[in-house]
Design a protein around this motif. Structure first.
Motif, PDB file in Angstrom:
ATOM      1  N   SER A 182       2.457   1.632  -3.459  1.00  0.00           N
ATOM      2  CA  SER A 182       1.453   2.096  -4.421  1.00  0.00           C
ATOM      3  C   SER A 182       1.177   3.580  -4.229  1.00  0.00           C
ATOM      4  O   SER A 182       1.056   4.330  -5.206  1.00  0.00           O
ATOM      5  CB  SER A 182       0.151   1.311  -4.255  1.00  0.00           C
ATOM      6  N   TYR A 183       1.105   3.986  -2.992  1.00  0.00           N
ATOM      7  CA  TYR A 183       0.841   5.386  -2.652  1.00  0.00           C
ATOM      8  C   TYR A 183       1.964   6.285  -3.173  1.00  0.00           C
ATOM      9  O   TYR A 183       1.720   7.260  -3.887  1.00  0.00           O
ATOM     10  CB  TYR A 183       0.698   5.508  -1.130  1.00  0.00           C
TER      11      TYR A 183
ATOM     12  N   ILE B  73       0.837  -1.201   0.000  1.00  0.00           N
ATOM     13  CA  ILE B  73       0.000   0.000   0.000  1.00  0.00           C
ATOM     14  C   ILE B  73       0.874   1.255   0.000  1.00  0.00           C
ATOM     15  O   ILE B  73       0.624   2.205  -0.747  1.00  0.00           O
ATOM     16  CB  ILE B  73      -0.976  -0.012   1.194  1.00  0.00           C
ATOM     17  N   LEU B  74       1.908   1.240   0.806  1.00  0.00           N
ATOM     18  CA  LEU B  74       2.823   2.378   0.858  1.00  0.00           C
ATOM     19  C   LEU B  74       3.517   2.587  -0.487  1.00  0.00           C
ATOM     20  O   LEU B  74       3.595   3.707  -0.998  1.00  0.00           O
ATOM     21  CB  LEU B  74       3.865   2.187   1.968  1.00  0.00           C
TER      22      LEU B  74
ATOM     23  N   SER C 169       2.292   6.098  -7.203  1.00  0.00           N
ATOM     24  CA  SER C 169       1.244   6.824  -7.928  1.00  0.00           C
ATOM     25  C   SER C 169       1.391   8.325  -7.730  1.00  0.00           C
ATOM     26  O   SER C 169       1.190   9.107  -8.658  1.00  0.00           O
ATOM     27  CB  SER C 169      -0.145   6.346  -7.511  1.00  0.00           C
ATOM     28  N   PHE C 170       1.788   8.737  -6.520  1.00  0.00           N
ATOM     29  CA  PHE C 170       2.036  10.160  -6.272  1.00  0.00           C
ATOM     30  C   PHE C 170       3.128  10.677  -7.203  1.00  0.00           C
ATOM     31  O   PHE C 170       2.976  11.702  -7.856  1.00  0.00           O
ATOM     32  CB  PHE C 170       2.423  10.389  -4.805  1.00  0.00           C
TER      33      PHE C 170
END
Length: 185
Positions: A42-43, A39-40, A46-47
């Motif tokens: 991906s975060y 999740i981290l 994507s940012f």
């Protein structure tokens, strides 16, 4: 005198709510699970990918970002192993979506039925060419809705797709557990 619901009715309502929520929870079995580390990543990925498009758009005065790239970022950074997130699909799907949208816009205008036809046709062509990329349908829709000119194909669609792929290659391959792409063609 104000009447309050009895304890019995309250308990019955809570029991019904619990049954309802348990039924909803059962559907989570079919949903992907992600570790906090995934999740981290991906975060952050994507940012960085969307920020690169946005800042390059400002610096170059070329529109390199469009709404469908948000969905592309979901695929590229959250599920980079998905067949729909591979370079062939990202480039091919987005380009097909743009071409279909532009052709139909220039032939028939931007009426609602043309919007629907553009998305449906883009999906069909992506399936036939084995380049299915869900944001490609959104690219076709955005092209018709925005009354795009032919340069829409190159900026933002082609250039933005290439930049997103470079960001994905750089970011995902820096992480030991990730390898992108799984295949090129």
């Amino acid at each position: 005198m104000k009447s309050y619901p009895s304890k019995r009715n309250y308990k019955r309502t809570l029991a019904r709510l619990k049954i309802f929520l348990c039924k909803l929870h059962g559907s989570s079995v079919y949903q992907p699970r992600f570790s906090y580390k995934q999740i981290l990543f991906s975060y952050i990925g994507s940012f960085l990918g969307i920020a690169a498009l946005a800042y390059l758009s400002i610096k170059t005065n070329y529109p390199l970002i469009a709404g469908p790239f948000g969905a592309t970022a979901v695929l590229l950074f959250a599920v980079p192993e998905s067949p729909l997130a591979q370079p062939r699909n990202v480039l091919g799907g987005n380009i097909i979506g743009a071409i279909v949208g532009l052709i139909l816009l220039h032939l028939f205008g931007s009426q609602p039925w043309v919007m629907a036809l553009a998305v449906a046709t883009a999906i069909k062509v992506m399936q036939l060419t084995r380049t299915l990329h869900p944001p490609g349908g959104a690219v076709a829709l955005v092209g018709v809705m925005s009354h795009a000119k032919w340069d829409f194909l190159f900026t933002p669609v082609l250039a933005g797709s290439i930049i997103m792929l470079f960001c994905t290659l750089a970011f995902n391959n820096l992480i030991p557990e990730r390898r992108y792409p799984k295949h090129w063609l």
